[in-house]
Write a protein that holds these residues in place. Sequence first.
Motif, PDB file in Angstrom:
ATOM      1  N   ASN A   1       0.797  -1.115   0.016  1.00  0.00           N
ATOM      2  CA  ASN A   1      -0.081  -0.106   0.065  1.00  0.00           C
ATOM      3  C   ASN A   1       0.989   1.080  -0.019  1.00  0.00           C
ATOM      4  O   ASN A   1       1.685   1.314   0.881  1.00  0.00           O
ATOM      5  CB  ASN A   1      -0.945  -0.192   1.208  1.00  0.00           C
ATOM      6  N   LEU A   2       0.935   1.992  -1.135  1.00  0.00           N
ATOM      7  CA  LEU A   2       1.730   3.221  -1.025  1.00  0.00           C
ATOM      8  C   LEU A   2       1.482   4.221   0.015  1.00  0.00           C
ATOM      9  O   LEU A   2       0.196   4.547   0.345  1.00  0.00           O
ATOM     10  CB  LEU A   2       1.526   3.950  -2.386  1.00  0.00           C
ATOM     11  N   GLY A   3       2.554   4.747   0.526  1.00  0.00           N
ATOM     12  CA  GLY A   3       2.389   5.621   1.565  1.00  0.00           C
ATOM     13  C   GLY A   3       1.617   6.920   0.934  1.00  0.00           C
ATOM     14  O   GLY A   3       0.957   7.630   1.530  1.00  0.00           O
ATOM     15  N   VAL A   4       2.084   7.506  -0.385  1.00  0.00           N
ATOM     16  CA  VAL A   4       1.394   8.448  -1.003  1.00  0.00           C
ATOM     17  C   VAL A   4       0.822   7.862  -2.443  1.00  0.00           C
ATOM     18  O   VAL A   4       1.882   7.760  -2.951  1.00  0.00           O
ATOM     19  CB  VAL A   4       2.281   9.730  -1.049  1.00  0.00           C
ATOM     20  N   PRO A   5      -0.301   7.852  -2.766  1.00  0.00           N
ATOM     21  CA  PRO A   5      -0.518   7.841  -4.027  1.00  0.00           C
ATOM     22  C   PRO A   5      -0.303   8.482  -5.027  1.00  0.00           C
ATOM     23  O   PRO A   5      -0.211   9.721  -4.705  1.00  0.00           O
ATOM     24  CB  PRO A   5      -2.432   7.653  -3.902  1.00  0.00           C
ATOM     25  N   GLY A   6       0.101   8.223  -6.309  1.00  0.00           N
ATOM     26  CA  GLY A   6       0.506   9.008  -7.260  1.00  0.00           C
ATOM     27  C   GLY A   6       0.879   8.421  -8.389  1.00  0.00           C
ATOM     28  O   GLY A   6       0.620   7.243  -8.664  1.00  0.00           O
ATOM     29  N   VAL A   7       1.307   9.274  -9.379  1.00  0.00           N
ATOM     30  CA  VAL A   7       2.005   8.802 -10.653  1.00  0.00           C
ATOM     31  C   VAL A   7       3.350   8.300 -10.546  1.00  0.00           C
ATOM     32  O   VAL A   7       4.202   9.135  -9.816  1.00  0.00           O
ATOM     33  CB  VAL A   7       1.742   9.932 -11.617  1.00  0.00           C
TER      34      VAL A   7
ATOM     35  N   LYS B   1       1.408   6.710 -16.954  1.00  0.00           N
ATOM     36  CA  LYS B   1       1.184   8.170 -16.288  1.00  0.00           C
ATOM     37  C   LYS B   1      -0.142   8.235 -15.402  1.00  0.00           C
ATOM     38  O   LYS B   1      -0.722   9.247 -15.148  1.00  0.00           O
ATOM     39  CB  LYS B   1       0.835   9.078 -17.345  1.00  0.00           C
ATOM     40  N   GLU B   2      -0.815   6.855 -15.078  1.00  0.00           N
ATOM     41  CA  GLU B   2      -2.093   6.953 -14.192  1.00  0.00           C
ATOM     42  C   GLU B   2      -1.655   6.744 -12.702  1.00  0.00           C
ATOM     43  O   GLU B   2      -0.720   6.100 -12.322  1.00  0.00           O
ATOM     44  CB  GLU B   2      -3.044   5.748 -14.808  1.00  0.00           C
ATOM     45  N   ARG B   3      -2.760   7.274 -12.079  1.00  0.00           N
ATOM     46  CA  ARG B   3      -2.520   7.286 -10.535  1.00  0.00           C
ATOM     47  C   ARG B   3      -2.580   5.701 -10.045  1.00  0.00           C
ATOM     48  O   ARG B   3      -3.412   4.987 -10.394  1.00  0.00           O
ATOM     49  CB  ARG B   3      -3.515   8.010  -9.787  1.00  0.00           C
TER      50      ARG B   3
ATOM     51  N   GLY C   1       8.082   9.106  -7.715  1.00  0.00           N
ATOM     52  CA  GLY C   1       6.771   9.563  -8.548  1.00  0.00           C
ATOM     53  C   GLY C   1       6.462  10.919  -7.672  1.00  0.00           C
ATOM     54  O   GLY C   1       7.317  11.582  -7.179  1.00  0.00           O
ATOM     55  N   VAL C   2       5.327  11.366  -8.323  1.00  0.00           N
ATOM     56  CA  VAL C   2       4.638  12.639  -7.643  1.00  0.00           C
ATOM     57  C   VAL C   2       3.345  12.123  -7.141  1.00  0.00           C
ATOM     58  O   VAL C   2       2.615  11.517  -7.672  1.00  0.00           O
ATOM     59  CB  VAL C   2       4.591  13.621  -8.967  1.00  0.00           C
TER      60      VAL C   2
ATOM     61  N   ASN D   1      -0.368  15.849  -1.603  1.00  0.00           N
ATOM     62  CA  ASN D   1      -1.746  16.363  -2.393  1.00  0.00           C
ATOM     63  C   ASN D   1      -1.207  16.642  -3.683  1.00  0.00           C
ATOM     64  O   ASN D   1      -1.952  17.344  -4.544  1.00  0.00           O
ATOM     65  CB  ASN D   1      -2.169  17.911  -1.934  1.00  0.00           C
ATOM     66  N   GLY D   2      -0.015  16.250  -4.011  1.00  0.00           N
ATOM     67  CA  GLY D   2       0.601  16.655  -5.449  1.00  0.00           C
ATOM     68  C   GLY D   2       1.595  17.675  -5.626  1.00  0.00           C
ATOM     69  O   GLY D   2       2.145  18.145  -6.532  1.00  0.00           O
ATOM     70  N   GLY D   3       1.952  18.464  -4.534  1.00  0.00           N
ATOM     71  CA  GLY D   3       2.777  19.806  -4.633  1.00  0.00           C
ATOM     72  C   GLY D   3       4.227  19.208  -5.168  1.00  0.00           C
ATOM     73  O   GLY D   3       4.642  18.170  -4.738  1.00  0.00           O
ATOM     74  N   VAL D   4       4.709  20.063  -5.735  1.00  0.00           N
ATOM     75  CA  VAL D   4       6.205  19.597  -6.628  1.00  0.00           C
ATOM     76  C   VAL D   4       6.959  20.952  -6.523  1.00  0.00           C
ATOM     77  O   VAL D   4       6.447  22.076  -7.069  1.00  0.00           O
ATOM     78  CB  VAL D   4       6.230  19.348  -8.122  1.00  0.00           C
ATOM     79  N   CYS D   5       8.167  20.800  -6.197  1.00  0.00           N
ATOM     80  CA  CYS D   5       9.324  21.851  -6.416  1.00  0.00           C
ATOM     81  C   CYS D   5       9.866  21.677  -7.658  1.00  0.00           C
ATOM     82  O   CYS D   5      10.525  20.781  -8.224  1.00  0.00           O
ATOM     83  CB  CYS D   5      10.403  21.721  -5.288  1.00  0.00           C
ATOM     84  N   LEU D   6       9.669  22.972  -8.403  1.00  0.00           N
ATOM     85  CA  LEU D   6      10.130  23.054  -9.735  1.00  0.00           C
ATOM     86  C   LEU D   6      11.547  23.841 -10.085  1.00  0.00           C
ATOM     87  O   LEU D   6      12.173  23.176 -10.892  1.00  0.00           O
ATOM     88  CB  LEU D   6       9.039  23.920 -10.653  1.00  0.00           C
ATOM     89  N   GLY D   7      11.917  24.473  -8.974  1.00  0.00           N
ATOM     90  CA  GLY D   7      13.238  25.248  -9.071  1.00  0.00           C
ATOM     91  C   GLY D   7      13.615  25.735  -7.769  1.00  0.00           C
ATOM     92  O   GLY D   7      12.713  26.204  -7.088  1.00  0.00           O
TER      93      GLY D   7
END
Length: 292
Positions: free
Chosen positions: A20-26, A75-77, A98-99, A120-126
Amino acid sequence: MDGWETRRKRSAGHDWCIINLGVPGVIFGVDVDTSFFTGNHAPHFSLQGACLSTHILIIITFITAITSLMTVTFKERVTHLRLNMYPDGGIARLRVYGVGQRDWSSVSSNEMVDLVALTNGGVCLGYSDAHFGHPRNMIGPGRADSMADGWETARRGDRPKDLKVDHRGILQVSGSEWAVFRLGHRGRIRTIEVDTNHFKGNSPDSCCVHGCNLSPEEEQLWKSVEWEELLPAQKLLPHHRHHFREAELTVRKPVSHVRVIIAPDGGISRLRLWGCCTPIDSANQRRATSKL
């Protein structure tokens, strides 16, 4: 034995386990490590995925010899994984990169959520500098365990010899550091939390937050877009949890990306952007972006 090792199989079939993934995502990459299994490693494996929250089975399959990091193009969740080893043996570590991606269909437009949270899907871009700690640490779960579990920059070499402050006590320096994030979902930010927990002698003097509204197709423009101020410069205290309420924010429109600026340098352990998600409309996003 600090890993998973099965007995020597003497019947038909192969061994497997469900995760069971700790954080669901791609998922973008998988690392299967057989360290220390010198005479009893699993010679082959496959990995399958499922999105059980929607009762839809999604199959991602690799059948290969154990090697280094592998790229995933699906690329699916995904919420759960099934790791199969053929036919038996040992695996020390499984890393799945993943993300995070939340099921936003279950979130009300009036519900306050942390729009930038990693889960919740937040990502650092730079970012401008990450000498002691990466900015993505700021959007991790819970409060930071230590300074290493936050974002910390090096000391800027261009800081003046004699420091001066304005009427609010904010240092007057020309240099600053920044980090840019894509929100897990476009939304209106109502409260900003900046936590300098553990940073007792090396927190930033001040910070401000900017925002913009970009569609996925426009995201590559974040380096050149005109950002709009969400939170004016605020004095920060060391080892303190700051909450900036809606009355202190200067923008009410939805944003998809934020830029956090600290002056002159230092460390922040956590960043929380509490708000309500808004429907994604590409036409509206383009119009909003053109006004910034």
